[in-house]
Design a protein around this motif. Structure first.
Motif, PDB file in Angstrom:
ATOM      1  N   ILE A 141      -4.232   9.516   1.797  1.00  0.00           N
ATOM      2  CA  ILE A 141      -3.524   8.400   1.438  1.00  0.00           C
ATOM      3  C   ILE A 141      -3.950   7.760   0.290  1.00  0.00           C
ATOM      4  O   ILE A 141      -5.069   8.045  -0.404  1.00  0.00           O
ATOM      5  CB  ILE A 141      -3.702   7.241   2.441  1.00  0.00           C
ATOM      6  N   ASP A 142      -3.131   7.073  -0.580  1.00  0.00           N
ATOM      7  CA  ASP A 142      -3.404   6.420  -1.704  1.00  0.00           C
ATOM      8  C   ASP A 142      -4.647   5.622  -1.623  1.00  0.00           C
ATOM      9  O   ASP A 142      -4.719   4.939  -0.829  1.00  0.00           O
ATOM     10  CB  ASP A 142      -2.096   5.739  -2.433  1.00  0.00           C
ATOM     11  N   SER A 143      -5.388   5.625  -2.983  1.00  0.00           N
ATOM     12  CA  SER A 143      -6.544   4.660  -2.964  1.00  0.00           C
ATOM     13  C   SER A 143      -6.167   3.381  -2.692  1.00  0.00           C
ATOM     14  O   SER A 143      -6.784   2.371  -2.152  1.00  0.00           O
ATOM     15  CB  SER A 143      -7.474   5.060  -4.328  1.00  0.00           C
ATOM     16  N   SER A 144      -5.198   2.653  -3.553  1.00  0.00           N
ATOM     17  CA  SER A 144      -4.856   1.403  -3.211  1.00  0.00           C
ATOM     18  C   SER A 144      -4.302   0.971  -1.931  1.00  0.00           C
ATOM     19  O   SER A 144      -4.773  -0.106  -1.492  1.00  0.00           O
ATOM     20  CB  SER A 144      -3.640   1.189  -4.194  1.00  0.00           C
ATOM     21  N   PHE A 145      -3.812   2.030  -1.316  1.00  0.00           N
ATOM     22  CA  PHE A 145      -3.430   1.964   0.092  1.00  0.00           C
ATOM     23  C   PHE A 145      -4.619   1.729   1.095  1.00  0.00           C
ATOM     24  O   PHE A 145      -4.907   0.624   1.699  1.00  0.00           O
ATOM     25  CB  PHE A 145      -2.767   3.067   0.795  1.00  0.00           C
ATOM     26  N   THR A 146      -5.613   2.338   0.710  1.00  0.00           N
ATOM     27  CA  THR A 146      -7.075   2.306   1.431  1.00  0.00           C
ATOM     28  C   THR A 146      -7.793   0.849   1.134  1.00  0.00           C
ATOM     29  O   THR A 146      -8.153   0.442   1.978  1.00  0.00           O
ATOM     30  CB  THR A 146      -7.919   3.474   0.841  1.00  0.00           C
ATOM     31  N   SER A 147      -7.723   0.472  -0.050  1.00  0.00           N
ATOM     32  CA  SER A 147      -8.160  -0.664  -0.485  1.00  0.00           C
ATOM     33  C   SER A 147      -7.615  -1.922   0.313  1.00  0.00           C
ATOM     34  O   SER A 147      -8.502  -2.834   0.529  1.00  0.00           O
ATOM     35  CB  SER A 147      -8.140  -1.157  -2.048  1.00  0.00           C
ATOM     36  N   LEU A 164      10.190  -8.454   8.139  1.00  0.00           N
ATOM     37  CA  LEU A 164      11.864  -8.604   8.463  1.00  0.00           C
ATOM     38  C   LEU A 164      12.675  -7.357   7.819  1.00  0.00           C
ATOM     39  O   LEU A 164      13.617  -7.085   8.610  1.00  0.00           O
ATOM     40  CB  LEU A 164      12.373 -10.006   8.449  1.00  0.00           C
ATOM     41  N   ASN A 165      12.399  -7.176   6.720  1.00  0.00           N
ATOM     42  CA  ASN A 165      13.263  -6.183   6.053  1.00  0.00           C
ATOM     43  C   ASN A 165      13.020  -4.609   6.583  1.00  0.00           C
ATOM     44  O   ASN A 165      14.121  -4.055   6.190  1.00  0.00           O
ATOM     45  CB  ASN A 165      12.999  -6.392   4.371  1.00  0.00           C
ATOM     46  N   VAL A 166      12.259  -4.524   7.159  1.00  0.00           N
ATOM     47  CA  VAL A 166      11.920  -2.984   7.583  1.00  0.00           C
ATOM     48  C   VAL A 166      12.049  -3.015   8.907  1.00  0.00           C
ATOM     49  O   VAL A 166      12.382  -1.951   9.293  1.00  0.00           O
ATOM     50  CB  VAL A 166      10.355  -2.489   7.169  1.00  0.00           C
ATOM     51  N   THR A 174       2.136   0.344  -5.858  1.00  0.00           N
ATOM     52  CA  THR A 174       3.277   0.818  -6.280  1.00  0.00           C
ATOM     53  C   THR A 174       4.101   0.203  -5.222  1.00  0.00           C
ATOM     54  O   THR A 174       3.837  -0.104  -4.023  1.00  0.00           O
ATOM     55  CB  THR A 174       3.392   2.142  -6.399  1.00  0.00           C
ATOM     56  N   PRO A 175       5.699   0.008  -5.746  1.00  0.00           N
ATOM     57  CA  PRO A 175       6.606  -0.631  -4.720  1.00  0.00           C
ATOM     58  C   PRO A 175       6.643   0.299  -3.844  1.00  0.00           C
ATOM     59  O   PRO A 175       6.974  -0.005  -2.470  1.00  0.00           O
ATOM     60  CB  PRO A 175       7.902  -0.800  -5.636  1.00  0.00           C
ATOM     61  N   GLU A 176       6.736   1.625  -3.874  1.00  0.00           N
ATOM     62  CA  GLU A 176       6.777   2.526  -2.723  1.00  0.00           C
ATOM     63  C   GLU A 176       5.771   2.388  -1.780  1.00  0.00           C
ATOM     64  O   GLU A 176       5.849   2.595  -0.513  1.00  0.00           O
ATOM     65  CB  GLU A 176       6.670   3.971  -3.364  1.00  0.00           C
ATOM     66  N   ASN A 177       4.577   2.202  -2.218  1.00  0.00           N
ATOM     67  CA  ASN A 177       3.518   1.914  -1.306  1.00  0.00           C
ATOM     68  C   ASN A 177       3.606   0.864  -0.537  1.00  0.00           C
ATOM     69  O   ASN A 177       3.135   0.764   0.758  1.00  0.00           O
ATOM     70  CB  ASN A 177       1.902   2.210  -1.875  1.00  0.00           C
ATOM     71  N   VAL A 178       4.067  -0.561  -1.070  1.00  0.00           N
ATOM     72  CA  VAL A 178       4.109  -1.492  -0.373  1.00  0.00           C
ATOM     73  C   VAL A 178       5.078  -1.222   0.786  1.00  0.00           C
ATOM     74  O   VAL A 178       4.809  -1.871   1.728  1.00  0.00           O
ATOM     75  CB  VAL A 178       4.675  -2.712  -1.231  1.00  0.00           C
ATOM     76  N   GLN A 179       6.133  -0.635   0.626  1.00  0.00           N
ATOM     77  CA  GLN A 179       7.057  -0.187   1.690  1.00  0.00           C
ATOM     78  C   GLN A 179       6.507   0.436   2.615  1.00  0.00           C
ATOM     79  O   GLN A 179       6.855   0.311   3.922  1.00  0.00           O
ATOM     80  CB  GLN A 179       8.230   0.272   1.013  1.00  0.00           C
ATOM     81  N   ARG A 180       5.795   1.564   2.377  1.00  0.00           N
ATOM     82  CA  ARG A 180       5.019   2.497   3.430  1.00  0.00           C
ATOM     83  C   ARG A 180       4.129   1.535   4.183  1.00  0.00           C
ATOM     84  O   ARG A 180       3.818   1.819   5.308  1.00  0.00           O
ATOM     85  CB  ARG A 180       4.159   3.442   2.565  1.00  0.00           C
ATOM     86  N   PHE A 181       3.268   0.570   3.480  1.00  0.00           N
ATOM     87  CA  PHE A 181       2.522  -0.271   4.343  1.00  0.00           C
ATOM     88  C   PHE A 181       3.315  -0.880   5.302  1.00  0.00           C
ATOM     89  O   PHE A 181       2.723  -0.935   6.227  1.00  0.00           O
ATOM     90  CB  PHE A 181       1.731  -0.985   3.278  1.00  0.00           C
ATOM     91  N   LYS A 182       4.345  -1.590   4.816  1.00  0.00           N
ATOM     92  CA  LYS A 182       5.178  -2.163   5.798  1.00  0.00           C
ATOM     93  C   LYS A 182       5.610  -1.352   6.990  1.00  0.00           C
ATOM     94  O   LYS A 182       5.412  -1.839   8.001  1.00  0.00           O
ATOM     95  CB  LYS A 182       6.126  -2.994   5.074  1.00  0.00           C
ATOM     96  N   LYS A 183       5.976  -0.172   6.746  1.00  0.00           N
ATOM     97  CA  LYS A 183       6.478   0.807   7.903  1.00  0.00           C
ATOM     98  C   LYS A 183       5.226   1.089   8.589  1.00  0.00           C
ATOM     99  O   LYS A 183       5.725   1.108   9.963  1.00  0.00           O
ATOM    100  CB  LYS A 183       7.200   1.890   7.082  1.00  0.00           C
ATOM    101  N   MET A 184       4.437   1.356   8.274  1.00  0.00           N
ATOM    102  CA  MET A 184       3.107   1.408   9.009  1.00  0.00           C
ATOM    103  C   MET A 184       2.757   0.434   9.934  1.00  0.00           C
ATOM    104  O   MET A 184       2.566   0.570  11.317  1.00  0.00           O
ATOM    105  CB  MET A 184       1.773   1.620   8.201  1.00  0.00           C
TER     106      MET A 184
END
Length: 276
Positions: A235-241, A271-273, A153-163
């Motif tokens: 954590i979300d399964s796609s995040f884990t994948s 860069l955006n985060v 999800t777009p939210e998870n992409v941003q979370r992954f970047k922030k991590m």
């Protein structure tokens, strides 16, 4: 569910088309087989010449002359995955060495239109040069078997970047707080402060060790999974994948270049985060 999607070859056909489009206009030398036609049971695609990646990994000769070539290949693979994860949000979910081909093209000529004779001569040159090392040539990676593709999800992409951002900036405690933004985690985590302190210790140790060598994504993620399990943080399964795919990629890349640092490679994609 995953196996059912793989049996329906329309999914792989559409995935190949999307990957081809995502990398068609980019600067990375990453290619995919071109789709000719497909239906549920049949997928017709172009034949792609190249050396199997696992054959290169098995080579014991690591001459000084080929070190630069191996470095280019490792960085190219890392950049390709990071584009999939952070830019396109469409990730090849089965990137093991058997699904990667390597070939070498002359610089800056891969996008020029070619007639059949030129294509034949290109293949002939490739056959003659496949066993030699020429650092004037640039590697191209050809990724096969795109039947498993992962999106977040777009939210998870941003979370992954922030991590990634928190790890790069040595802000482990905030990384812990970031994981606890999920409502379910706030309810299940028994000691939020202890969880955040454990992640802080992990990130501090990883950054401290990086003064002597590059950060090992696999080690960081493995210990992070243990901390998440210990404190019952979900954590979300796609995040884990995506994390698991990145660990596999790092293992492949470091076989070619032990100094490969995925966190360093990721900086241009974050860069955006960094300014949030």
């Amino acid at each position: 569910m995953v196996l059912r999607r793989q049996v329906d070859l329309r999914n792989e056909g559409r995935a190949l088309q999307r990957f081809t489009e995502n990398f068609h206009h980019g600067k990375l030398r990453i290619e995919f087989p071109k789709v000719i036609a497909f239906n549920r049971r049949v997928l017709c695609e172009t034949f792609e010449a190249g050396d199997h990646f696992d054959a290169m990994l098995e080579k014991k000769e690591k001459s000084k002359e080929s070190a630069e070539v191996r470095h280019k290949i490792a960085v190219l693979g890392a950049q390709g995955f990071l584009q999939m994860a952070f830019v396109d949000n469409f990730i090849h979910g089965d990137l093991h060495p058997g699904n990667i081909l390597i070939r070498f093209n002359e610089k800056n000529d891969q996008h020029l239109p070619k007639n059949p004779l030129q294509k034949f001569m290109d293949k002939l040159r490739w056959l003659l040069r496949r066993n030699s090392v020429d650092e004037s040539r640039e590697p191209t990676l050809v990724l096969l078997d795109a039947g498993i593709a992962v999106s977040q999800t777009p939210e998870n992409v941003q979370r992954f970047k922030k991590m990634f951002k928190y790890i790069i900036e040595n802000r482990g405690y905030e990384a812990g707080q970031f994981f606890l933004t999920y409502e379910a985690n706030r309810q299940k985590c028994r000691d939020s402060d202890a969880f955040c302190r454990d992640l802080k210790a992990l990130v501090d140790r990883a950054r401290r060790d990086s003064f002597h060598r590059t950060i090992n994504v696999t080690s960081v993620f493995n210990e992070m999974f243990s901390i998440l399990w210990k404190h019952r943080v979900l954590i979300d399964s796609s995040f884990t994948s995506v994390m698991l795919s990145m660990m596999v990629l790092e293992g492949i890349g470091r076989t070619l270049d032990p100094k490969l640092d995925l966190f360093e490679c990721a900086k241009p994609y974050l860069l955006n985060v960094f300014f949030e």
